[in-house]
Design a protein around this motif. Structure first.
Motif, short mmCIF file in Angstrom:
data_model
loop_
_atom_site.label_atom_id
_atom_site.label_comp_id
_atom_site.label_asym_id
_atom_site.label_seq_id
_atom_site.Cartn_x
_atom_site.Cartn_y
_atom_site.Cartn_z
N ARG A 170 0.84 -1.20 0.00
CA ARG A 170 0.00 0.00 0.00
C ARG A 170 0.87 1.25 0.00
O ARG A 170 0.65 2.18 -0.79
N ASP A 171 1.90 1.26 0.85
CA ASP A 171 2.78 2.42 0.92
C ASP A 171 3.52 2.63 -0.40
O ASP A 171 3.71 3.77 -0.85
N GLU A 172 3.91 1.55 -1.03
CA GLU A 172 4.60 1.62 -2.32
C GLU A 172 3.69 2.23 -3.39
O GLU A 172 4.10 3.09 -4.17
N ILE A 173 2.43 1.79 -3.41
CA ILE A 173 1.46 2.32 -4.38
C ILE A 173 1.27 3.82 -4.15
O ILE A 173 1.28 4.61 -5.10
N MET A 174 1.12 4.23 -2.90
CA MET A 174 0.88 5.64 -2.59
C MET A 174 2.10 6.49 -2.94
O MET A 174 1.98 7.58 -3.50
N LYS A 175 3.30 5.99 -2.66
CA LYS A 175 4.53 6.74 -2.97
C LYS A 175 4.67 6.95 -4.48
O LYS A 175 5.00 8.05 -4.93
N ARG A 176 4.42 5.90 -5.26
CA ARG A 176 4.51 6.04 -6.72
C ARG A 176 3.50 7.07 -7.22
O ARG A 176 3.80 7.87 -8.11
N ALA A 177 2.30 7.06 -6.65
CA ALA A 177 1.27 8.02 -7.08
C ALA A 177 1.67 9.45 -6.72
O ALA A 177 1.44 10.37 -7.51
#
Length: 188
Positions: A129-136
């Motif tokens: 989840r954190d990875e997805i948010m950081k990329r966004a």
């Protein structure tokens, strides 16, 4: 038959503990039943884990680490969330509801919750989840000022709650509704 040692033995014990937990629940799981299923002895199990609680926690952590769902990288926040949440639900959605029942005794005995267990699973690592948010955020799709920890977890929590309530995988249509009508309007 070759004698297992080290990581191979530990993995066999943790897989046996997971299977016992899945089939019998925490209340009916015993160290003896895990040892039997793993083809080892109780003293071997107790040398690694002091009690049933520690064994079950280690089994849940092991299962989650070995069956990790990699966050999708579709090039968009919406695409990443829909793909990841759909896969998460397809691979474990129905079992999430059962897991809360199977672990009820564990949570009562340890006075912990899924949040505590999640922390043990992550053990300092960032989540998908954190990875997805950081990329966004890096792509400029997400306003970091609007992304509180609760909002970041919201689509994942809603999919888990839906799976727990229905005891079925969450459909792609429901995942899309959660992402499009609840999550995205909060962060854009």
């Amino acid at each position: 038959m070759e004698r297992r040692r080290g990581e191979a033995l530990e993995a066999a014990i943790l897989e046996a503990a997971w299977d016992e937990l899945s089939e019998r629940g925490y209340a009916n799981l015993t160290v003896d039943s895990v040892a039997r299923r793993a083809g080892t002895s109780k003293p071997v199990v107790y040398r690694r884990w002091a009690d049933k609680q520690q064994l079950v926690e280690a089994a849940v952590v092991h299962r989650n680490v070995t069956h990790l769902i990699a966050p999708a990288d579709t090039g968009s926040l919406r695409g990443d969330l829909v793909a990841t949440l759909t896969e998460m639900s397809d691979k474990g959605g129905a079992f999430l509801g059962q897991l809360s029942v199977l672990l009820a005794g564990y949570f009562t005995e340890t006075r912990t919750s899924f949040v505590d267990l999640r922390e043990a699973i992550l053990a300092g690592r960032s989540s998908g989840r954190d990875e997805i948010m950081k990329r966004a955020i890096d792509r400029g799709e997400l306003d970091p000022a609007k992304l509180t920890p609760r909002i970041a977890s919201l689509p994942f929590d809603l999919v888990r709650a839906e799976a727990m309530m229905t005891l079925r995988p969450v459909t792609r249509e429901v995942v899309e509704e959660i992402v499009d009508t609840i999550f995205l309007p909060l962060v854009r």
